[in-house]
Scaffold this motif. Structure first.
Motif, short mmCIF file in Angstrom:
data_model
loop_
_atom_site.label_atom_id
_atom_site.label_comp_id
_atom_site.label_asym_id
_atom_site.label_seq_id
_atom_site.Cartn_x
_atom_site.Cartn_y
_atom_site.Cartn_z
N GLU A 55 0.94 -1.19 0.05
CA GLU A 55 -0.06 -0.02 -0.07
C GLU A 55 0.73 1.14 0.08
O GLU A 55 0.51 2.29 -0.70
CB GLU A 55 -0.92 0.06 1.32
N THR A 56 1.87 1.40 0.56
CA THR A 56 2.78 2.48 1.00
C THR A 56 4.17 2.30 0.36
O THR A 56 4.84 3.33 0.21
CB THR A 56 2.91 2.76 2.41
N GLU A 57 4.35 1.11 -0.19
CA GLU A 57 5.78 0.81 -0.81
C GLU A 57 6.85 0.83 0.35
O GLU A 57 8.39 0.77 0.22
CB GLU A 57 6.36 1.75 -1.83
N LEU A 58 6.62 0.85 1.61
CA LEU A 58 7.47 1.02 2.83
C LEU A 58 8.21 -0.62 3.01
O LEU A 58 7.32 -1.29 2.80
CB LEU A 58 6.82 1.37 4.10
N LEU A 59 9.42 -0.58 3.09
CA LEU A 59 10.12 -1.81 3.20
C LEU A 59 10.18 -1.78 4.80
O LEU A 59 10.68 -1.17 5.35
CB LEU A 59 11.30 -1.96 2.71
N VAL A 60 10.12 -3.21 5.42
CA VAL A 60 10.16 -3.29 6.75
C VAL A 60 11.36 -4.47 6.96
O VAL A 60 11.24 -5.48 6.34
CB VAL A 60 8.95 -3.91 7.44
N THR A 61 12.25 -4.30 8.11
CA THR A 61 13.33 -5.18 8.27
C THR A 61 12.81 -6.19 9.44
O THR A 61 12.28 -6.17 10.48
CB THR A 61 14.45 -4.76 8.83
N PHE A 62 12.98 -7.68 9.09
CA PHE A 62 12.48 -8.70 9.93
C PHE A 62 13.82 -9.70 10.07
O PHE A 62 14.48 -9.77 8.99
CB PHE A 62 11.47 -9.55 9.47
N PRO A 63 14.13 -10.35 10.91
CA PRO A 63 13.61 -9.79 12.38
C PRO A 63 14.05 -8.80 13.00
O PRO A 63 15.09 -8.26 12.66
CB PRO A 63 13.87 -11.25 13.27
N ARG A 64 13.20 -8.01 13.80
CA ARG A 64 13.75 -6.75 14.35
C ARG A 64 14.23 -6.95 15.69
O ARG A 64 13.80 -7.59 16.47
CB ARG A 64 12.66 -5.64 14.65
N PRO A 65 15.68 -6.75 16.00
CA PRO A 65 16.07 -6.95 17.05
C PRO A 65 15.49 -6.10 18.30
O PRO A 65 14.70 -5.21 18.14
CB PRO A 65 17.78 -5.97 16.98
N SER A 66 15.46 -6.83 19.60
CA SER A 66 14.74 -6.13 20.73
C SER A 66 15.44 -4.81 21.09
O SER A 66 16.59 -4.76 20.82
CB SER A 66 14.79 -7.15 21.77
N GLU A 67 14.81 -3.93 21.99
CA GLU A 67 15.33 -2.64 22.41
C GLU A 67 16.41 -3.09 23.09
O GLU A 67 17.62 -2.22 23.07
CB GLU A 67 14.26 -2.25 23.14
N LYS A 68 16.62 -4.32 23.63
CA LYS A 68 17.77 -4.51 24.61
C LYS A 68 19.06 -4.93 23.80
O LYS A 68 20.27 -4.53 23.98
CB LYS A 68 17.46 -5.58 25.55
N ASP A 69 18.71 -5.56 22.74
CA ASP A 69 19.80 -6.17 21.91
C ASP A 69 20.23 -5.01 20.74
O ASP A 69 21.26 -5.18 20.26
CB ASP A 69 19.41 -7.47 21.13
N LEU A 70 19.57 -4.13 20.28
CA LEU A 70 19.82 -3.14 19.11
C LEU A 70 21.07 -2.53 19.41
O LEU A 70 21.73 -2.28 18.71
CB LEU A 70 18.53 -2.25 18.91
N PRO A 71 21.34 -1.78 20.63
CA PRO A 71 22.78 -1.24 20.79
C PRO A 71 23.84 -1.86 20.39
O PRO A 71 24.84 -1.36 19.78
CB PRO A 71 22.65 -0.80 22.07
N ALA A 72 23.79 -3.29 20.41
CA ALA A 72 25.12 -4.02 20.21
C ALA A 72 25.35 -4.24 18.66
O ALA A 72 26.51 -4.03 18.21
CB ALA A 72 24.99 -5.59 20.72
N TYR A 73 24.25 -3.74 17.78
CA TYR A 73 24.41 -3.77 16.24
C TYR A 73 25.10 -2.35 15.84
O TYR A 73 25.57 -2.21 14.81
CB TYR A 73 23.21 -4.09 15.59
N TYR A 74 25.45 -1.57 17.07
CA TYR A 74 26.17 -0.23 16.67
C TYR A 74 27.35 -0.21 17.14
O TYR A 74 28.11 0.82 16.82
CB TYR A 74 25.20 0.99 16.96
N GLU A 75 27.71 -1.21 17.72
CA GLU A 75 29.12 -1.26 18.38
C GLU A 75 30.27 -1.58 17.12
O GLU A 75 30.73 -2.83 17.33
CB GLU A 75 29.23 -1.92 19.79
N SER A 76 30.84 -0.80 16.54
CA SER A 76 31.60 -1.04 15.42
C SER A 76 32.42 0.37 15.17
O SER A 76 32.01 1.22 14.94
CB SER A 76 30.98 -1.63 14.22
N ASP A 77 33.73 0.03 14.98
CA ASP A 77 34.40 1.39 14.50
C ASP A 77 34.23 1.70 13.07
O ASP A 77 34.34 3.08 12.79
CB ASP A 77 36.04 1.15 14.49
N ALA A 78 33.64 0.87 12.33
CA ALA A 78 33.05 1.02 10.93
C ALA A 78 31.86 1.93 11.09
O ALA A 78 31.40 2.22 9.80
CB ALA A 78 32.68 -0.43 10.36
#
Length: 299
Positions: A40-63
């Protein structure tokens, strides 16, 4: 437009969504994620979505360059060079969007470079940045007059209807609760205030060229992936008006350089330049640049 609200949230399941693409997190985990489309909107959604607790770990990179001021690698140098040029253009854009140099809120302010430029131009600046590492760098640039928060919920109701401009430079794709977040932005903005949003555009030529290797999918940090149609549908449902779009022409080159590394294991600068250039040339006719800035009025 109430049907848009019902179709977007909460996206806790894949019901009504169509499979679109599988991508790998090349920055941190090497895990595989799937993108599903709301037809309906052309929005793409990522699955699975990390939990609020787990999501910060995916930002822990010098890259993850937006959280550092690093100039160590070639990629760092390219990013910082483009960032420096972009600051002047962003400042010009916000000055053209507001009749006064009042209060500006930069959501996802990173290391504070944009806030520093705005403050030097006599704006009253507030930044939101969850990364403590990035916040420490930002504080040095805007202290003592500027304010920083780690979460937008820390801004009290007393400041509702008080910001002249709110900016989100490649941030909207990261927020967990999309429509609730837009509701809060609307409350914080003055009537006729301006919301300026920059997001990747998966309808661009470089996205179609690199497919699952397109760096701007950046799963799972990017929870949402937008086209021009999805931005217009979502924001019009919240009584905003998209006034215009502007291209971020350097993004196609930078994203192509990263995508080359993901696809081939190394960054072929010549091939990345050709792809980025082709993306910009094709976008002159379609408007589908690699990334777009949307100037959105609070009506």
């Amino acid at each position: 437009m109430s049907n848009v609200n019902s179709s977007l949230e909460p996206y806790s399941s894949k019901e009504r969504l169509k499979p679109f693409l599988k991508c790998i997190d090349y920055t941190v985990s090497r895990e595989t994620f799937e993108l599903f489309m709301d037809p309906e909107t052309e929005l793409l959604v990522t699955f699975p979505r990390p939990s609020e607790k787990d999501l910060p770990a995916y930002y822990e990179s010098d890259a993850y360059i937006s959280h550092t001021d690093s100039t160590k690698s070639l990629m760092d140098k390219v990013y910082q060079m483009i960032k420096s040029y972009s600051m002047k253009r962003k400042l010009k854009l916000i000055n053209s969007s507001s009749s006064q140099k009042g209060k500006i809120l930069d959501v996802g302010c990173g290391t504070g470079d944009f806030l520093e430029v705005c403050q030097a131009d006599e704006w009253k600046v507030t930044g939101i940045e969850p990364s403590l590492k990035a916040t420490a760098l930002a504080e040095k640039k805007i202290a003592p007059k500027g304010r920083l928060f780690n979460d937008i919920s820390e801004i009290t109701k007393e400041e509702y209807d008080s910001f002249d401009v709110i900016t989100m430079w490649h941030v909207l794709e990261h927020v967990p609760n999309l429509l609730e977040y837009i509701d809060l932005l609307k409350k914080l903005l003055k009537k006729d205030g301006c919301l300026i949003i920059a997001v990747p555009n998966y309808k661009s030529y470089d996205a179609e060229f690199y497919k699952e290797f397109w760096a701007a999918y950046d799963v799972p940090r990017h929870l949402w992936h937008f086209s021009q149609k999805s931005i217009r549908r979502i924001f019009s449902a919240k009584n905003f008006e998209v006034l215009k779009t502007d291209p971020l022409i350097f993004d196609s080159f930078y994203v192509s350089l990263l995508s080359e590394k993901y696809k081939y294991g190394s960054s072929n600068m010549i091939r990345a330049f050709k792809t980025g250039l082709m993306s910009n040339l094709k976008a002159r006719g379609t408007g589908n640049y690699s990334s777009l800035i949307y100037l959105i009025k609070n009506t």
